[in-house]
Write an enzyme that holds these catalytic residues in place. Structure first.
Site, PDB file in Angstrom:
ATOM      1  N   LYS A  20       0.842  -1.200   0.000  1.00  0.00           N
ATOM      2  CA  LYS A  20       0.000   0.000   0.000  1.00  0.00           C
ATOM      3  C   LYS A  20       0.884   1.260   0.000  1.00  0.00           C
ATOM      4  O   LYS A  20       2.101   1.171   0.230  1.00  0.00           O
ATOM      5  CB  LYS A  20      -0.928  -0.047   1.218  1.00  0.00           C
ATOM      6  CG  LYS A  20      -1.952  -1.189   1.144  1.00  0.00           C
ATOM      7  CD  LYS A  20      -2.815  -1.223   2.398  1.00  0.00           C
ATOM      8  CE  LYS A  20      -3.937  -2.249   2.280  1.00  0.00           C
ATOM      9  NZ  LYS A  20      -4.808  -2.224   3.493  1.00  0.00           N
ATOM     10  N   TYR A  60     -12.505  -3.033  -3.414  1.00  0.00           N
ATOM     11  CA  TYR A  60     -13.091  -2.986  -2.074  1.00  0.00           C
ATOM     12  C   TYR A  60     -14.625  -2.923  -2.140  1.00  0.00           C
ATOM     13  O   TYR A  60     -15.251  -2.282  -1.300  1.00  0.00           O
ATOM     14  CB  TYR A  60     -12.525  -1.795  -1.294  1.00  0.00           C
ATOM     15  CG  TYR A  60     -11.114  -2.000  -0.769  1.00  0.00           C
ATOM     16  CD1 TYR A  60     -10.768  -3.158  -0.047  1.00  0.00           C
ATOM     17  CD2 TYR A  60     -10.131  -1.037  -0.957  1.00  0.00           C
ATOM     18  CE1 TYR A  60      -9.480  -3.339   0.449  1.00  0.00           C
ATOM     19  CE2 TYR A  60      -8.833  -1.217  -0.450  1.00  0.00           C
ATOM     20  CZ  TYR A  60      -8.526  -2.369   0.244  1.00  0.00           C
ATOM     21  OH  TYR A  60      -7.254  -2.545   0.754  1.00  0.00           O
ATOM     22  N   PHE A  68     -15.422   3.706   7.326  1.00  0.00           N
ATOM     23  CA  PHE A  68     -14.036   4.050   6.998  1.00  0.00           C
ATOM     24  C   PHE A  68     -13.755   4.051   5.500  1.00  0.00           C
ATOM     25  O   PHE A  68     -12.636   4.371   5.073  1.00  0.00           O
ATOM     26  CB  PHE A  68     -13.061   3.095   7.710  1.00  0.00           C
ATOM     27  CG  PHE A  68     -13.263   1.637   7.376  1.00  0.00           C
ATOM     28  CD1 PHE A  68     -12.720   1.081   6.227  1.00  0.00           C
ATOM     29  CD2 PHE A  68     -14.014   0.811   8.220  1.00  0.00           C
ATOM     30  CE1 PHE A  68     -12.904  -0.258   5.916  1.00  0.00           C
ATOM     31  CE2 PHE A  68     -14.194  -0.533   7.914  1.00  0.00           C
ATOM     32  CZ  PHE A  68     -13.646  -1.066   6.756  1.00  0.00           C
ATOM     33  N   ARG A  96      -1.973 -14.711   4.275  1.00  0.00           N
ATOM     34  CA  ARG A  96      -2.721 -14.010   5.335  1.00  0.00           C
ATOM     35  C   ARG A  96      -2.004 -14.164   6.679  1.00  0.00           C
ATOM     36  O   ARG A  96      -1.965 -13.225   7.480  1.00  0.00           O
ATOM     37  CB  ARG A  96      -4.154 -14.549   5.437  1.00  0.00           C
ATOM     38  CG  ARG A  96      -5.060 -14.225   4.264  1.00  0.00           C
ATOM     39  CD  ARG A  96      -5.441 -12.781   4.148  1.00  0.00           C
ATOM     40  NE  ARG A  96      -6.305 -12.310   5.213  1.00  0.00           N
ATOM     41  CZ  ARG A  96      -6.952 -11.142   5.191  1.00  0.00           C
ATOM     42  NH1 ARG A  96      -6.842 -10.324   4.133  1.00  0.00           N
ATOM     43  NH2 ARG A  96      -7.695 -10.759   6.198  1.00  0.00           N
ATOM     44  N   THR A 102      -5.623  -7.709  10.403  1.00  0.00           N
ATOM     45  CA  THR A 102      -5.951  -6.412   9.785  1.00  0.00           C
ATOM     46  C   THR A 102      -5.541  -5.246  10.694  1.00  0.00           C
ATOM     47  O   THR A 102      -5.024  -4.234  10.226  1.00  0.00           O
ATOM     48  CB  THR A 102      -7.466  -6.338   9.507  1.00  0.00           C
ATOM     49  OG1 THR A 102      -7.829  -7.438   8.678  1.00  0.00           O
ATOM     50  CG2 THR A 102      -7.839  -5.028   8.842  1.00  0.00           C
ATOM     51  N   ARG A 113       2.454  -6.870   9.166  1.00  0.00           N
ATOM     52  CA  ARG A 113       1.763  -5.795   9.895  1.00  0.00           C
ATOM     53  C   ARG A 113       2.220  -5.728  11.347  1.00  0.00           C
ATOM     54  O   ARG A 113       2.319  -4.641  11.922  1.00  0.00           O
ATOM     55  CB  ARG A 113       0.243  -5.995   9.803  1.00  0.00           C
ATOM     56  CG  ARG A 113      -0.319  -5.671   8.412  1.00  0.00           C
ATOM     57  CD  ARG A 113      -1.723  -6.218   8.258  1.00  0.00           C
ATOM     58  NE  ARG A 113      -2.374  -5.774   7.022  1.00  0.00           N
ATOM     59  CZ  ARG A 113      -3.509  -6.280   6.564  1.00  0.00           C
ATOM     60  NH1 ARG A 113      -4.123  -7.258   7.232  1.00  0.00           N
ATOM     61  NH2 ARG A 113      -4.040  -5.821   5.445  1.00  0.00           N
ATOM     62  N   ASN A 123      -1.923   0.068   7.263  1.00  0.00           N
ATOM     63  CA  ASN A 123      -1.420  -1.273   7.586  1.00  0.00           C
ATOM     64  C   ASN A 123      -0.557  -1.920   6.499  1.00  0.00           C
ATOM     65  O   ASN A 123      -0.427  -3.137   6.425  1.00  0.00           O
ATOM     66  CB  ASN A 123      -2.557  -2.182   8.050  1.00  0.00           C
ATOM     67  CG  ASN A 123      -3.632  -2.361   6.998  1.00  0.00           C
ATOM     68  OD1 ASN A 123      -3.510  -1.834   5.896  1.00  0.00           O
ATOM     69  ND2 ASN A 123      -4.675  -3.113   7.327  1.00  0.00           N
ATOM     70  N   HIS A 126      -1.755  -5.369   1.440  1.00  0.00           N
ATOM     71  CA  HIS A 126      -3.013  -6.073   1.178  1.00  0.00           C
ATOM     72  C   HIS A 126      -2.713  -7.520   0.811  1.00  0.00           C
ATOM     73  O   HIS A 126      -1.737  -7.787   0.109  1.00  0.00           O
ATOM     74  CB  HIS A 126      -3.770  -5.423   0.013  1.00  0.00           C
ATOM     75  CG  HIS A 126      -4.903  -6.285  -0.493  1.00  0.00           C
ATOM     76  ND1 HIS A 126      -6.138  -6.305   0.117  1.00  0.00           N
ATOM     77  CD2 HIS A 126      -4.960  -7.198  -1.502  1.00  0.00           C
ATOM     78  CE1 HIS A 126      -6.912  -7.186  -0.508  1.00  0.00           C
ATOM     79  NE2 HIS A 126      -6.229  -7.738  -1.487  1.00  0.00           N
ATOM     80  N   GLU A 137      -9.711 -10.579  -7.640  1.00  0.00           N
ATOM     81  CA  GLU A 137      -8.794  -9.443  -7.535  1.00  0.00           C
ATOM     82  C   GLU A 137      -7.683  -9.508  -8.588  1.00  0.00           C
ATOM     83  O   GLU A 137      -7.301  -8.480  -9.153  1.00  0.00           O
ATOM     84  CB  GLU A 137      -8.188  -9.401  -6.127  1.00  0.00           C
ATOM     85  CG  GLU A 137      -9.212  -9.041  -5.063  1.00  0.00           C
ATOM     86  CD  GLU A 137      -8.670  -9.154  -3.635  1.00  0.00           C
ATOM     87  OE1 GLU A 137      -7.453  -9.421  -3.469  1.00  0.00           O
ATOM     88  OE2 GLU A 137      -9.459  -8.974  -2.693  1.00  0.00           O
TER      89      GLU A 137
HETATM   90  N1  UDP Z   1      -9.699  -0.671   7.245  1.00  0.00           N
HETATM   91  C1  UDP Z   1      -9.715   0.491   7.994  1.00  0.00           C
HETATM   92  N2  UDP Z   1     -10.455   0.508   9.133  1.00  0.00           N
HETATM   93  C2  UDP Z   1     -11.148  -0.565   9.594  1.00  0.00           C
HETATM   94  C3  UDP Z   1     -11.114  -1.748   8.831  1.00  0.00           C
HETATM   95  C4  UDP Z   1     -10.382  -1.770   7.660  1.00  0.00           C
HETATM   96  O1  UDP Z   1      -9.104   1.484   7.615  1.00  0.00           O
HETATM   97  O2  UDP Z   1     -11.785  -0.485  10.644  1.00  0.00           O
HETATM   98  C5  UDP Z   1      -8.925  -0.712   6.002  1.00  0.00           C
HETATM   99  C6  UDP Z   1      -7.557  -1.373   6.187  1.00  0.00           C
HETATM  100  O3  UDP Z   1      -6.637  -0.712   5.323  1.00  0.00           O
HETATM  101  C7  UDP Z   1      -7.833  -2.783   5.712  1.00  0.00           C
HETATM  102  C8  UDP Z   1      -8.773  -2.517   4.535  1.00  0.00           C
HETATM  103  O4  UDP Z   1      -9.613  -1.473   5.024  1.00  0.00           O
HETATM  104  O5  UDP Z   1      -6.632  -3.431   5.341  1.00  0.00           O
HETATM  105  C9  UDP Z   1      -9.612  -3.677   4.086  1.00  0.00           C
HETATM  106  O6  UDP Z   1     -10.323  -4.196   5.177  1.00  0.00           O
HETATM  107  P1  UDP Z   1     -10.436  -5.773   5.385  1.00  0.00           P
HETATM  108  O7  UDP Z   1     -11.415  -6.013   6.476  1.00  0.00           O
HETATM  109  O8  UDP Z   1     -10.663  -6.443   4.075  1.00  0.00           O
HETATM  110  O9  UDP Z   1      -8.977  -6.144   5.963  1.00  0.00           O
HETATM  111  P2  UDP Z   1      -7.750  -6.918   5.261  1.00  0.00           P
HETATM  112  O10 UDP Z   1      -8.337  -7.981   4.374  1.00  0.00           O
HETATM  113  O11 UDP Z   1      -6.942  -5.892   4.520  1.00  0.00           O
HETATM  114  O12 UDP Z   1      -6.979  -7.511   6.414  1.00  0.00           O
HETATM  115 MG    MG Z   2      -9.779  -7.868   2.896  1.00  0.00          MG
END
Ligand code: UDP
Ligand code: MG
Length: 149
Positions: A20, A60, A68, A96, A102, A113, A123, A126, A137
């Site tokens: 990112k 997304y 958010f 993952r 996350t 992370r 974070n 992705h 994706e």
């Molecule tokens: N995100 C955020 N606030 C939140 C949850 C998610 O800013 O409360 C952002 C964060 O950058 C995250 C992305 O949205 O990586 C996608 O969310 P997801 O739940 O898919 O998490 P990921 O798959 O990236 O772990």
């Molecule tokens: Mg995700």
């Protein structure tokens, strides 16, 4: 040998990993690529780009109604991304684990992370969260010709 492993289910699995804008800005591209290479995964696609908002809104799509979401789009367009496709046995699940929770406050030390970030809104990286999600994706971010066989 390696070639005989191609008969094992999931060995040619692919996932989308993106560094990112904060990760690019903080010079973590090499570190992140090195972790996937050393783990044993194979790089089959790589590009750097300033992501168009339309592409991010599809990427997304499930988060459109989250509070958010506007700040997420702002974050993801704040600088270039480095987007990659990695291939190998169980790469979706394993990546993952390598990326961590996350929320970086919950992410274990030793994960990307966990080691390099403190806040959920910055974070660093992705990773696709399912095999189906990864396929969706990868098609979004890459043309077939851009992926190595
Ligand atoms: N995100 C955020 N606030 C939140 C949850 C998610 O800013 O409360 C952002 C964060 O950058 C995250 C992305 O949205 O990586 C996608 O969310 P997801 O739940 O898919 O998490 P990921 O798959 O990236 O772990
Ligand atoms: Mg995700």
């Amino acid at each position: 040998g390696y070639s005989s492993m191609s008969g094992i289910p999931g060995v040619r699995e692919r996932t989308l990993i993106a560094v990112k804008p904060d990760g690019v800005h903080r010079r973590f591209v090499g570190e992140i690529m090195q972790r996937f290479e050393r783990k044993g995964f194979k790089l089959v696609g790589l590009k750097m780009l300033q992501a168009p908002e339309e592409l991010l809104s599809q990427h997304y799509q499930d988060l459109r109604r989250k509070p958010f979401y506007p700040s997420l789009l702002q974050y993801m367009t704040s600088g270039p991304l480095v987007v990659m496709v990695w291939e190998g046995h169980n790469v979706v699940r394993t990546s993952r684990v390598m990326v961590g929770d996350t929320n970086p406050a919950e992410a274990h030390a030793g994960t990307i992370r966990g080691d390099f970030s403190i806040h959920i809104s910055r974070n660093v990286v992705h990773a696709s969260d399912s095999v189906e999600g990864a396929q969706r994706e990868i098609q979004l971010w890459f043309h077939g010709k851009e992926l190595m066989d």
